[in-house]
Write a protein that holds these residues in place. Structure first.
Motif, PDB file in Angstrom:
ATOM      1  N   LEU A   1       5.271  -0.987  -5.376  1.00  0.00           N
ATOM      2  CA  LEU A   1       4.454  -1.913  -4.600  1.00  0.00           C
ATOM      3  C   LEU A   1       3.207  -2.181  -5.432  1.00  0.00           C
ATOM      4  O   LEU A   1       2.490  -1.255  -5.811  1.00  0.00           O
ATOM      5  CB  LEU A   1       4.071  -1.307  -3.247  1.00  0.00           C
ATOM      6  CG  LEU A   1       5.196  -1.139  -2.231  1.00  0.00           C
ATOM      7  CD1 LEU A   1       4.621  -0.654  -0.892  1.00  0.00           C
ATOM      8  CD2 LEU A   1       5.978  -2.436  -2.030  1.00  0.00           C
TER       9      LEU A   1
ATOM     10  N   ASP B   1      -1.965   0.987   7.105  1.00  0.00           N
ATOM     11  CA  ASP B   1      -0.578   1.417   7.251  1.00  0.00           C
ATOM     12  C   ASP B   1       0.318   0.216   7.532  1.00  0.00           C
ATOM     13  O   ASP B   1       1.436   0.124   7.010  1.00  0.00           O
ATOM     14  CB  ASP B   1      -0.451   2.427   8.392  1.00  0.00           C
ATOM     15  CG  ASP B   1      -1.163   3.736   8.107  1.00  0.00           C
ATOM     16  OD1 ASP B   1      -1.592   3.951   6.948  1.00  0.00           O
ATOM     17  OD2 ASP B   1      -1.292   4.554   9.041  1.00  0.00           O
TER      18      ASP B   1
ATOM     19  N   GLN C   1      -0.100  -2.916   6.619  1.00  0.00           N
ATOM     20  CA  GLN C   1       0.107  -3.680   5.394  1.00  0.00           C
ATOM     21  C   GLN C   1       1.159  -3.008   4.509  1.00  0.00           C
ATOM     22  O   GLN C   1       2.035  -3.668   3.942  1.00  0.00           O
ATOM     23  CB  GLN C   1      -1.203  -3.831   4.618  1.00  0.00           C
ATOM     24  CG  GLN C   1      -1.054  -4.691   3.359  1.00  0.00           C
ATOM     25  CD  GLN C   1      -2.200  -4.498   2.376  1.00  0.00           C
ATOM     26  OE1 GLN C   1      -2.751  -3.407   2.253  1.00  0.00           O
ATOM     27  NE2 GLN C   1      -2.557  -5.577   1.673  1.00  0.00           N
ATOM     28  N   ALA C   2       1.074  -1.694   4.396  1.00  0.00           N
ATOM     29  CA  ALA C   2       2.019  -0.957   3.556  1.00  0.00           C
ATOM     30  C   ALA C   2       3.450  -1.113   4.057  1.00  0.00           C
ATOM     31  O   ALA C   2       4.375  -1.364   3.275  1.00  0.00           O
ATOM     32  CB  ALA C   2       1.633   0.518   3.510  1.00  0.00           C
TER      33      ALA C   2
ATOM     34  N   THR D   1      -1.240  -4.447  -2.105  1.00  0.00           N
ATOM     35  CA  THR D   1      -0.210  -4.721  -1.093  1.00  0.00           C
ATOM     36  C   THR D   1       0.000  -3.566  -0.118  1.00  0.00           C
ATOM     37  O   THR D   1       0.847  -3.689   0.777  1.00  0.00           O
ATOM     38  CB  THR D   1       1.140  -5.048  -1.754  1.00  0.00           C
ATOM     39  OG1 THR D   1       1.624  -3.893  -2.456  1.00  0.00           O
ATOM     40  CG2 THR D   1       1.004  -6.217  -2.717  1.00  0.00           C
ATOM     41  N   TYR D   2      -0.766  -2.469  -0.276  1.00  0.00           N
ATOM     42  CA  TYR D   2      -0.572  -1.333   0.635  1.00  0.00           C
ATOM     43  C   TYR D   2      -1.846  -0.550   0.924  1.00  0.00           C
ATOM     44  O   TYR D   2      -1.874   0.297   1.820  1.00  0.00           O
ATOM     45  CB  TYR D   2       0.493  -0.375   0.079  1.00  0.00           C
ATOM     46  CG  TYR D   2       0.160   0.231  -1.270  1.00  0.00           C
ATOM     47  CD1 TYR D   2      -0.539   1.432  -1.384  1.00  0.00           C
ATOM     48  CD2 TYR D   2       0.565  -0.397  -2.446  1.00  0.00           C
ATOM     49  CE1 TYR D   2      -0.827   1.989  -2.621  1.00  0.00           C
ATOM     50  CE2 TYR D   2       0.281   0.154  -3.686  1.00  0.00           C
ATOM     51  CZ  TYR D   2      -0.417   1.339  -3.764  1.00  0.00           C
ATOM     52  OH  TYR D   2      -0.708   1.882  -4.996  1.00  0.00           O
TER      53      TYR D   2
ATOM     54  N   LEU E   1       5.135   4.838   6.056  1.00  0.00           N
ATOM     55  CA  LEU E   1       6.359   4.329   5.443  1.00  0.00           C
ATOM     56  C   LEU E   1       7.557   5.185   5.829  1.00  0.00           C
ATOM     57  O   LEU E   1       8.629   4.664   6.189  1.00  0.00           O
ATOM     58  CB  LEU E   1       6.205   4.279   3.926  1.00  0.00           C
ATOM     59  CG  LEU E   1       5.222   3.235   3.385  1.00  0.00           C
ATOM     60  CD1 LEU E   1       4.954   3.459   1.906  1.00  0.00           C
ATOM     61  CD2 LEU E   1       5.755   1.822   3.615  1.00  0.00           C
TER      62      LEU E   1
ATOM     63  N   SER F   1       4.691  -4.752   3.486  1.00  0.00           N
ATOM     64  CA  SER F   1       4.968  -5.016   2.071  1.00  0.00           C
ATOM     65  C   SER F   1       6.253  -4.318   1.628  1.00  0.00           C
ATOM     66  O   SER F   1       7.094  -4.908   0.944  1.00  0.00           O
ATOM     67  CB  SER F   1       3.802  -4.549   1.202  1.00  0.00           C
ATOM     68  OG  SER F   1       2.632  -5.275   1.480  1.00  0.00           O
TER      69      SER F   1
ATOM     70  N   ILE G   1       4.377   4.100  -4.598  1.00  0.00           N
ATOM     71  CA  ILE G   1       2.965   3.782  -4.431  1.00  0.00           C
ATOM     72  C   ILE G   1       2.133   4.846  -5.127  1.00  0.00           C
ATOM     73  O   ILE G   1       2.568   5.989  -5.287  1.00  0.00           O
ATOM     74  CB  ILE G   1       2.558   3.656  -2.942  1.00  0.00           C
ATOM     75  CG1 ILE G   1       2.756   4.987  -2.203  1.00  0.00           C
ATOM     76  CG2 ILE G   1       3.343   2.550  -2.266  1.00  0.00           C
ATOM     77  CD1 ILE G   1       2.238   4.945  -0.766  1.00  0.00           C
TER      78      ILE G   1
ATOM     79  N   ARG H   1      -0.518   6.312   4.313  1.00  0.00           N
ATOM     80  CA  ARG H   1       0.441   5.254   3.996  1.00  0.00           C
ATOM     81  C   ARG H   1       1.845   5.842   3.834  1.00  0.00           C
ATOM     82  O   ARG H   1       2.834   5.250   4.297  1.00  0.00           O
ATOM     83  CB  ARG H   1       0.045   4.541   2.704  1.00  0.00           C
ATOM     84  CG  ARG H   1      -1.352   3.995   2.687  1.00  0.00           C
ATOM     85  CD  ARG H   1      -1.560   2.851   3.680  1.00  0.00           C
ATOM     86  NE  ARG H   1      -2.931   2.431   3.642  1.00  0.00           N
ATOM     87  CZ  ARG H   1      -3.893   2.900   4.450  1.00  0.00           C
ATOM     88  NH1 ARG H   1      -3.587   3.793   5.383  1.00  0.00           N
ATOM     89  NH2 ARG H   1      -5.141   2.485   4.345  1.00  0.00           N
TER      90      ARG H   1
END
Length: 281
Positions: free
Chosen positions: A101, A110, A112-113, A105-106, A144, A116, A131, A140
């Motif tokens: 990523l 959380d 946004q991550a 973008t992250y 994910l 993305s 990441i 994050r």
């Protein structure tokens, strides 16, 4: 030799004969079997590397430099990364594909991550995202993992933070070793499936590898990590005049061979010896 791998003169040593999964790489740590990762950015290169037996292909944001010619990895976009990752997945054969990523973008949240990463996996078909960051990025990673997205963490020298780190410097020396070890335990506890250790002292990487259950992937981190990763341009000296980091070894001279081939082609075109009769219909 396991039932899931085979060696032939035309391909690589122990080339996987079925799809490599995260569980397969995790099992190698338990048995002490080392495995290999290389970067890839396009279909044809992915085919070549997977046919060579490389278990894992990383679509790294190093594409910013080696594909797009940007001066910094921070300049590459999510869309650009997705297009490259999709091409690699199509050529990866049985290799497992991880996609970076990119910067921006992250980090913000959380949400946004997850958005993305979901976009990356949906559009590219990659099996995992990578990441950068240790303790600071734990929220994050947890988000994910909770969303069902496998994560490869990246600590030590983190290229997206090159400006904050004041350049390309070894991380984890002296008193900083404790911080690096805290980072690796944090990402492991957060649910990451593996972690890249970049430009850290070999003894620190060895200790980290022994202390966590997840796979460690070294790049400039000595011989004792569970796996190794390099940028394919570095192992093949492409381009011929490119900078090579200390931790990279060259197994081929692709840059010099390609330049020589281009020069020969240009000369034969100029001399009128190509195309010859055998190249005509």
């Amino acid at each position: 030799m396991s039932a899931s791998s085979a060696a032939t003169p035309a391909t690589g040593y122990l080339t996987p004969t079925r799809q490599v999964r995260i569980a397969d790489l995790r099992a190698k740590k338990a048995t002490g079997d080392k495995w290999a990762m290389l970067t890839a950015y396009d279909y044809s290169t992915a085919r070549a590397l997977s046919q060579g037996g490389v278990e894992c292909l990383l679509v790294g944001d190093s594409a910013a430099n080696v594909v797009f010619g940007y001066s910094q990895t921070q300049q590459i976009s999510l869309d650009e990364m997705i297009y490259l990752a999709a091409a690699v997945v199509r050529g990866a054969g049985n290799a497992l594909v991880i996609a970076d990523l990119p910067f921006g973008t992250y980090e913000a949240s959380d949400e946004q991550a997850v958005l993305s990463a979901s976009e990356m996996m949906r559009r590219s078909g990659a099996a995992m995202v990578k990441i950068e960051g240790g303790v600071r990025i734990v929220p994050r990673i947890r988000a994910l993992v909770a969303a069902g997205i496998p994560v490869c963490a990246h600590i030590g020298f983190t290229p997206q933070s090159v400006n904050a780190l004041s350049g390309f410097k070894v991380q984890g020396r002296g008193d900083a070793a404790d911080r690096l070890l805290a980072d690796i335990h944090a990402v492991a506890d957060a649910g990451a499936d593996m972690v890249v250790l970049e430009m850290v002292p070999a003894e620190v990487a060895a200790r980290a590898t022994a202390e966590v259950e997840i796979s460690t992937v070294g790049i400039g981190a000595g011989p004792d990590t569970d796996a190794q990763v390099l940028v394919w341009h570095d192992i093949a000296a492409f381009p011929a005049d490119g900078h090579r980091p200390k931790f990279a070894k060259q197994w081929a001279q692709v840059g010099a061979d390609l330049t020589a081939a281009a020069a020969s082609y240009r000369r034969e075109v100029a001399e009128g010896t190509f195309p010859a009769q055998e190249h005509c219909f």
